[in-house]
Scaffold this motif. Structure first.
Motif, PDB file in Angstrom:
ATOM      1  N   ILE A  57       0.830  -1.217   0.000  1.00 53.35           N
ATOM      2  CA  ILE A  57       0.000   0.000   0.000  1.00 53.35           C
ATOM      3  C   ILE A  57       0.859   1.260   0.000  1.00 53.35           C
ATOM      4  CG2 ILE A  57      -2.068  -0.970   1.088  1.00 53.35           C
ATOM      5  CD1 ILE A  57      -1.007   0.069   3.804  1.00 53.35           C
ATOM      6  N   GLU A  86      -6.702   1.194  17.571  1.00 51.49           N
ATOM      7  CA  GLU A  86      -6.034   0.417  16.529  1.00 51.49           C
ATOM      8  C   GLU A  86      -4.645   0.992  16.306  1.00 51.49           C
ATOM      9  OE1 GLU A  86      -6.731  -0.916  11.864  1.00 51.49           O
ATOM     10  OE2 GLU A  86      -7.336   1.078  12.487  1.00 51.49           O
ATOM     11  N   THR A  89      -2.816   2.177  11.161  1.00 48.52           N
ATOM     12  CA  THR A  89      -3.972   2.494  10.309  1.00 48.52           C
ATOM     13  C   THR A  89      -3.794   1.931   8.904  1.00 48.52           C
ATOM     14  OG1 THR A  89      -4.055   4.619  11.471  1.00 48.52           O
ATOM     15  CG2 THR A  89      -5.438   4.390   9.505  1.00 48.52           C
ATOM     16  N   SER A  91      -3.878   1.143   5.233  1.00 54.26           N
ATOM     17  CA  SER A  91      -4.849   1.493   4.189  1.00 54.26           C
ATOM     18  C   SER A  91      -6.194   1.908   4.772  1.00 54.26           C
ATOM     19  CB  SER A  91      -5.080   0.270   3.299  1.00 54.26           C
ATOM     20  OG  SER A  91      -5.778  -0.726   4.030  1.00 54.26           O
ATOM     21  N   TYR A  93      -8.364  -0.371   5.854  1.00 55.85           N
ATOM     22  CA  TYR A  93      -9.331  -1.464   5.644  1.00 55.85           C
ATOM     23  C   TYR A  93      -9.782  -2.071   6.975  1.00 55.85           C
ATOM     24  CZ  TYR A  93     -11.522  -5.733   4.016  1.00 55.85           C
ATOM     25  OH  TYR A  93     -12.427  -6.754   3.799  1.00 55.85           O
ATOM     26  N   ILE A 108      -4.000   4.843  15.115  1.00 56.87           N
ATOM     27  CA  ILE A 108      -2.706   5.536  15.092  1.00 56.87           C
ATOM     28  C   ILE A 108      -1.838   5.009  13.953  1.00 56.87           C
ATOM     29  CG2 ILE A 108      -0.641   6.143  16.425  1.00 56.87           C
ATOM     30  CD1 ILE A 108      -2.074   5.475  18.957  1.00 56.87           C
ATOM     31  N   GLU A 109      -1.257   5.927  13.182  1.00 55.11           N
ATOM     32  CA  GLU A 109      -0.318   5.551  12.118  1.00 55.11           C
ATOM     33  C   GLU A 109       0.974   6.333  12.309  1.00 55.11           C
ATOM     34  OE1 GLU A 109      -0.159   3.231   9.522  1.00 55.11           O
ATOM     35  OE2 GLU A 109       1.808   4.148   9.371  1.00 55.11           O
ATOM     36  N   GLN A 111       3.443   6.515   9.951  1.00 57.03           N
ATOM     37  CA  GLN A 111       4.007   7.076   8.713  1.00 57.03           C
ATOM     38  C   GLN A 111       3.092   8.185   8.197  1.00 57.03           C
ATOM     39  OE1 GLN A 111       6.519   5.058   6.391  1.00 57.03           O
ATOM     40  NE2 GLN A 111       6.042   2.983   7.090  1.00 57.03           N
ATOM     41  N   LEU A 114       0.908   7.742   4.865  1.00 63.70           N
ATOM     42  CA  LEU A 114      -0.242   6.839   5.007  1.00 63.70           C
ATOM     43  C   LEU A 114      -1.306   7.467   5.898  1.00 63.70           C
ATOM     44  CD1 LEU A 114       1.446   3.339   5.446  1.00 63.70           C
ATOM     45  CD2 LEU A 114      -0.074   4.035   3.598  1.00 63.70           C
ATOM     46  N   ASP A 135       3.034   7.512  17.546  1.00 67.92           N
ATOM     47  CA  ASP A 135       3.734   6.263  17.816  1.00 67.92           C
ATOM     48  C   ASP A 135       2.834   5.300  18.581  1.00 67.92           C
ATOM     49  OD1 ASP A 135       5.374   4.232  18.531  1.00 67.92           O
ATOM     50  OD2 ASP A 135       6.853   5.473  19.565  1.00 67.92           O
ATOM     51  N   TYR A 137       3.388   2.552  19.981  1.00 66.42           N
ATOM     52  CA  TYR A 137       3.907   1.973  21.230  1.00 66.42           C
ATOM     53  C   TYR A 137       3.414   2.750  22.436  1.00 66.42           C
ATOM     54  CZ  TYR A 137       7.226  -1.260  19.096  1.00 66.42           C
ATOM     55  OH  TYR A 137       7.769  -2.288  18.414  1.00 66.42           O
ATOM     56  N   THR A 152      -1.830  -4.040  14.405  1.00 62.27           N
ATOM     57  CA  THR A 152      -1.795  -4.678  13.081  1.00 62.27           C
ATOM     58  C   THR A 152      -0.405  -4.629  12.452  1.00 62.27           C
ATOM     59  OG1 THR A 152      -2.442  -2.740  11.770  1.00 62.27           O
ATOM     60  CG2 THR A 152      -4.225  -4.020  12.745  1.00 62.27           C
ATOM     61  N   ALA A 153       0.625  -4.575  13.307  1.00 62.64           N
ATOM     62  CA  ALA A 153       2.014  -4.710  12.862  1.00 62.64           C
ATOM     63  C   ALA A 153       2.685  -5.625  13.878  1.00 62.64           C
ATOM     64  CB  ALA A 153       2.694  -3.344  12.820  1.00 62.64           C
ATOM     65  N   PRO A 207       6.832  -5.390  10.258  1.00 61.54           N
ATOM     66  CA  PRO A 207       7.241  -5.093  11.629  1.00 61.54           C
ATOM     67  C   PRO A 207       6.693  -3.770  12.147  1.00 61.54           C
ATOM     68  CG  PRO A 207       9.152  -5.255  10.146  1.00 61.54           C
ATOM     69  CD  PRO A 207       7.926  -5.412   9.305  1.00 61.54           C
TER      70      PRO A 207
END
Ligand code: SAH
Length: 213
Positions: A57, A86, A89, A91, A93, A108-109, A111, A114, A135, A137, A152-153, A207
Protein backbone atom coordinates in the motif's frame (compact mmCIF):
# COMPACT_ATOMS: atom_id res chain seq x y z
CA UNK A 1 -14.02 3.62 -9.01
CA UNK A 2 -17.13 1.47 -9.10
CA UNK A 3 -18.48 -1.21 -6.84
CA UNK A 4 -20.74 -3.46 -8.91
CA UNK A 5 -22.38 -6.90 -8.78
CA UNK A 6 -19.17 -8.53 -10.00
CA UNK A 7 -17.26 -7.14 -7.01
CA UNK A 8 -20.07 -8.25 -4.73
CA UNK A 9 -19.86 -11.76 -6.18
CA UNK A 10 -16.09 -11.85 -5.61
CA UNK A 11 -16.61 -10.69 -2.03
CA UNK A 12 -19.15 -13.45 -1.47
CA UNK A 13 -16.54 -15.98 -2.64
CA UNK A 14 -14.01 -14.44 -0.27
CA UNK A 15 -16.51 -14.70 2.60
CA UNK A 16 -17.18 -18.37 1.74
CA UNK A 17 -13.43 -18.96 1.81
CA UNK A 18 -13.12 -17.28 5.24
CA UNK A 19 -15.94 -19.46 6.58
CA UNK A 20 -14.06 -22.53 5.30
CA UNK A 21 -10.97 -21.29 7.11
CA UNK A 22 -12.89 -21.13 10.37
CA UNK A 23 -14.26 -17.59 10.70
CA UNK A 24 -17.68 -17.79 12.35
CA UNK A 25 -18.53 -14.27 13.54
CA UNK A 26 -21.52 -13.23 11.43
CA UNK A 27 -20.95 -9.51 11.94
CA UNK A 28 -17.33 -9.76 10.82
CA UNK A 29 -18.35 -11.73 7.72
CA UNK A 30 -21.10 -9.18 6.95
CA UNK A 31 -18.56 -6.35 7.20
CA UNK A 32 -16.21 -8.08 4.76
CA UNK A 33 -19.10 -8.74 2.38
CA UNK A 34 -19.98 -5.06 2.46
CA UNK A 35 -16.65 -3.22 2.28
CA UNK A 36 -15.23 -2.62 -1.23
CA UNK A 37 -11.66 -3.80 -0.56
CA UNK A 38 -10.70 -2.91 -4.15
CA UNK A 39 -11.04 0.77 -3.21
CA UNK A 40 -8.22 0.33 -0.67
CA UNK A 41 -5.63 -1.02 -3.11
CA UNK A 42 -3.30 0.60 -5.57
CA UNK A 43 -4.40 0.35 -9.20
CA UNK A 44 -2.02 -2.46 -10.08
CA UNK A 45 -3.60 -4.80 -7.51
CA UNK A 46 -7.27 -3.94 -7.88
CA UNK A 47 -7.99 -7.08 -9.91
CA UNK A 48 -6.74 -9.24 -7.04
CA UNK A 49 -8.53 -7.41 -4.25
CA UNK A 50 -10.72 -10.37 -3.32
CA UNK A 51 -7.99 -12.93 -3.11
CA UNK A 52 -6.97 -13.82 0.40
CA UNK A 53 -3.62 -12.04 0.14
CA UNK A 54 -1.76 -9.05 1.54
CA UNK A 55 -0.70 -6.32 -0.95
CA UNK A 56 1.64 -3.32 -0.90
CA UNK A 57 0.00 0.00 0.00
CA UNK A 58 3.05 2.28 -0.32
CA UNK A 59 5.63 3.40 2.26
CA UNK A 60 6.84 -0.25 2.39
CA UNK A 61 3.65 -1.35 4.12
CA UNK A 62 0.89 -3.83 3.28
CA UNK A 63 -2.86 -4.14 3.64
CA UNK A 64 -3.35 -7.23 5.81
CA UNK A 65 -4.67 -10.45 4.31
CA UNK A 66 -8.49 -10.68 4.67
CA UNK A 67 -8.20 -13.85 6.79
CA UNK A 68 -5.93 -12.02 9.23
CA UNK A 69 -8.30 -9.04 9.40
CA UNK A 70 -11.24 -11.39 10.02
CA UNK A 71 -9.32 -13.42 12.61
CA UNK A 72 -8.21 -10.40 14.64
CA UNK A 73 -11.64 -8.75 14.38
CA UNK A 74 -13.39 -11.92 15.54
CA UNK A 75 -11.09 -12.23 18.57
CA UNK A 76 -12.00 -8.71 19.67
CA UNK A 77 -15.71 -9.59 20.15
CA UNK A 78 -16.75 -6.03 19.40
CA UNK A 79 -20.00 -4.71 20.83
CA UNK A 80 -21.57 -1.55 19.43
CA UNK A 81 -19.95 1.62 20.87
CA UNK A 82 -16.86 -0.21 22.14
CA UNK A 83 -13.96 2.19 22.34
CA UNK A 84 -11.28 0.58 20.19
CA UNK A 85 -7.65 1.58 19.78
CA UNK A 86 -6.03 0.42 16.53
CA UNK A 87 -2.28 0.56 16.01
CA UNK A 88 -1.28 0.72 12.33
CA UNK A 89 -3.97 2.49 10.31
CA UNK A 90 -2.29 1.61 7.00
CA UNK A 91 -4.85 1.49 4.19
CA UNK A 92 -7.74 1.85 6.64
CA UNK A 93 -9.33 -1.46 5.64
CA UNK A 94 -9.17 -2.92 9.16
CA UNK A 95 -10.46 0.42 10.48
CA UNK A 96 -13.46 0.12 8.14
CA UNK A 97 -14.20 -3.38 9.45
CA UNK A 98 -14.13 -2.09 13.05
CA UNK A 99 -16.45 0.76 12.07
CA UNK A 100 -18.88 -1.65 10.39
CA UNK A 101 -18.94 -3.48 13.74
CA UNK A 102 -20.10 -0.13 15.18
CA UNK A 103 -16.99 0.47 17.25
CA UNK A 104 -15.77 3.91 18.18
CA UNK A 105 -12.32 3.81 16.59
CA UNK A 106 -9.11 5.64 17.49
CA UNK A 107 -6.40 4.68 15.00
CA UNK A 108 -2.71 5.54 15.09
CA UNK A 109 -0.32 5.55 12.12
CA UNK A 110 3.38 6.22 12.40
CA UNK A 111 4.01 7.08 8.71
CA UNK A 112 2.91 10.55 7.73
CA UNK A 113 2.02 9.75 4.11
CA UNK A 114 -0.24 6.84 5.01
CA UNK A 115 -1.80 8.80 7.84
CA UNK A 116 -2.67 11.70 5.50
CA UNK A 117 -3.91 9.46 2.72
CA UNK A 118 -6.20 7.31 4.84
CA UNK A 119 -7.46 10.21 6.94
CA UNK A 120 -8.68 11.79 3.71
CA UNK A 121 -9.90 8.62 2.07
CA UNK A 122 -12.00 6.80 4.70
CA UNK A 123 -14.48 9.65 5.36
CA UNK A 124 -15.17 9.69 1.60
CA UNK A 125 -16.59 6.19 2.02
CA UNK A 126 -18.62 7.38 5.01
CA UNK A 127 -16.26 5.98 7.65
CA UNK A 128 -15.54 8.32 10.56
CA UNK A 129 -12.76 7.54 12.99
CA UNK A 130 -10.30 9.51 15.06
CA UNK A 131 -7.05 9.48 13.05
CA UNK A 132 -3.84 10.08 14.94
CA UNK A 133 -0.35 10.56 13.57
CA UNK A 134 1.93 9.15 16.23
CA UNK A 135 3.73 6.26 17.82
CA UNK A 136 1.58 3.22 18.49
CA UNK A 137 3.91 1.97 21.23
CA UNK A 138 2.73 4.86 23.35
CA UNK A 139 -0.96 4.40 22.59
CA UNK A 140 -3.29 7.28 23.42
CA UNK A 141 -3.16 7.82 27.19
CA UNK A 142 -5.42 10.86 27.02
CA UNK A 143 -8.29 8.75 25.59
CA UNK A 144 -7.64 5.60 27.67
CA UNK A 145 -8.95 3.22 28.88
CA UNK A 146 -10.07 1.27 25.81
CA UNK A 147 -12.48 -1.67 25.65
CA UNK A 148 -10.39 -3.26 22.91
CA UNK A 149 -6.91 -2.77 21.44
CA UNK A 150 -5.77 -4.20 18.10
CA UNK A 151 -2.20 -4.04 16.82
CA UNK A 152 -1.79 -4.68 13.08
CA UNK A 153 2.01 -4.71 12.86
CA UNK A 154 4.37 -7.31 14.33
CA UNK A 155 5.81 -6.23 17.69
CA UNK A 156 9.03 -7.64 19.11
CA UNK A 157 7.65 -7.57 22.62
CA UNK A 158 4.52 -6.70 24.53
CA UNK A 159 4.11 -2.89 24.70
CA UNK A 160 3.46 -2.17 28.38
CA UNK A 161 1.96 1.23 27.67
CA UNK A 162 -0.81 -0.47 25.69
CA UNK A 163 -1.55 -3.00 28.43
CA UNK A 164 -1.95 -0.11 30.83
CA UNK A 165 -4.53 1.52 28.52
CA UNK A 166 -6.78 -1.56 28.40
CA UNK A 167 -9.97 -1.50 30.50
CA UNK A 168 -10.47 -4.19 33.12
CA UNK A 169 -12.43 -6.83 31.18
CA UNK A 170 -10.95 -5.51 27.94
CA UNK A 171 -9.35 -7.52 25.13
CA UNK A 172 -6.15 -6.85 23.19
CA UNK A 173 -4.92 -8.73 20.10
CA UNK A 174 -1.33 -8.32 19.03
CA UNK A 175 1.10 -10.32 16.88
CA UNK A 176 4.42 -10.78 18.68
CA UNK A 177 7.62 -12.13 17.19
CA UNK A 178 10.51 -11.31 14.88
CA UNK A 179 10.35 -9.57 11.49
CA UNK A 180 9.45 -12.80 9.64
CA UNK A 181 6.83 -14.47 11.77
CA UNK A 182 4.76 -13.68 14.81
CA UNK A 183 2.38 -15.48 17.16
CA UNK A 184 -1.04 -13.95 17.65
CA UNK A 185 -1.56 -13.13 21.31
CA UNK A 186 -4.99 -12.63 22.86
CA UNK A 187 -4.78 -10.76 26.13
CA UNK A 188 -7.63 -10.23 28.56
CA UNK A 189 -7.31 -7.84 31.47
CA UNK A 190 -8.87 -9.68 34.40
CA UNK A 191 -8.22 -7.03 37.02
CA UNK A 192 -6.01 -4.04 37.54
CA UNK A 193 -2.92 -6.21 37.85
CA UNK A 194 -3.93 -9.50 36.29
CA UNK A 195 -3.77 -10.32 32.56
CA UNK A 196 -4.30 -13.66 30.83
CA UNK A 197 -2.56 -14.44 27.55
CA UNK A 198 -3.46 -17.01 24.91
CA UNK A 199 -1.27 -17.82 21.91
CA UNK A 200 -3.18 -18.42 18.69
CA UNK A 201 -1.16 -19.41 15.65
CA UNK A 202 1.46 -17.97 13.33
CA UNK A 203 1.08 -14.84 11.24
CA UNK A 204 3.30 -12.65 9.14
CA UNK A 205 2.88 -8.89 9.60
CA UNK A 206 5.16 -6.04 8.60
CA UNK A 207 7.24 -5.09 11.63
CA UNK A 208 6.04 -2.50 14.09
CA UNK A 209 8.38 0.46 13.66
CA UNK A 210 10.67 1.19 16.59
CA UNK A 211 9.51 3.26 19.47
CA UNK A 212 10.05 7.00 19.07
CA UNK A 213 11.92 8.35 22.06
N1 SAH B 1 -4.45 -2.39 9.33
C1 SAH B 1 -3.67 -2.06 8.17
C2 SAH B 1 -2.38 -2.83 8.17
C3 SAH B 1 -1.26 -2.00 7.75
S1 SAH B 1 0.35 -2.70 7.93
C4 SAH B 1 -4.46 -2.32 6.90
O1 SAH B 1 -5.43 -3.08 6.94
O2 SAH B 1 -4.12 -1.76 5.85
C5 SAH B 1 0.86 -2.05 9.47
C6 SAH B 1 0.80 -0.56 9.63
O3 SAH B 1 1.35 -0.25 10.91
C7 SAH B 1 1.64 0.23 8.62
O4 SAH B 1 0.84 1.20 8.01
C8 SAH B 1 2.74 0.85 9.47
O5 SAH B 1 3.19 2.10 8.97
C9 SAH B 1 2.07 0.97 10.81
N2 SAH B 1 2.98 1.03 11.95
C10 SAH B 1 4.15 0.38 12.11
N3 SAH B 1 4.72 0.68 13.29
C11 SAH B 1 3.90 1.56 13.90
C12 SAH B 1 3.95 2.28 15.14
N4 SAH B 1 4.96 2.14 15.98
N5 SAH B 1 2.91 3.10 15.43
C13 SAH B 1 1.86 3.24 14.59
N6 SAH B 1 1.77 2.62 13.40
C14 SAH B 1 2.77 1.79 13.05
Amino acid sequence: MKDNFRHHGLRQQLVDHLVEKGITDKNVLAAILKIPRHFFLEKAFVEFAYQDLAFPIGSDQTISQPYTVAFQSQLLQISPHDKVLEIGTGSGYQTAVLLELKANVFTIERQKELYEKTKNFLPKLGYQAMFVYGDGYKGLPSFAPFDKIIVTAGAKEMPNDLLRQLKVGGIMVIPIGDSKSQKMKLIIRKSNKEFTTQTLGDFSFVPMLPKKT
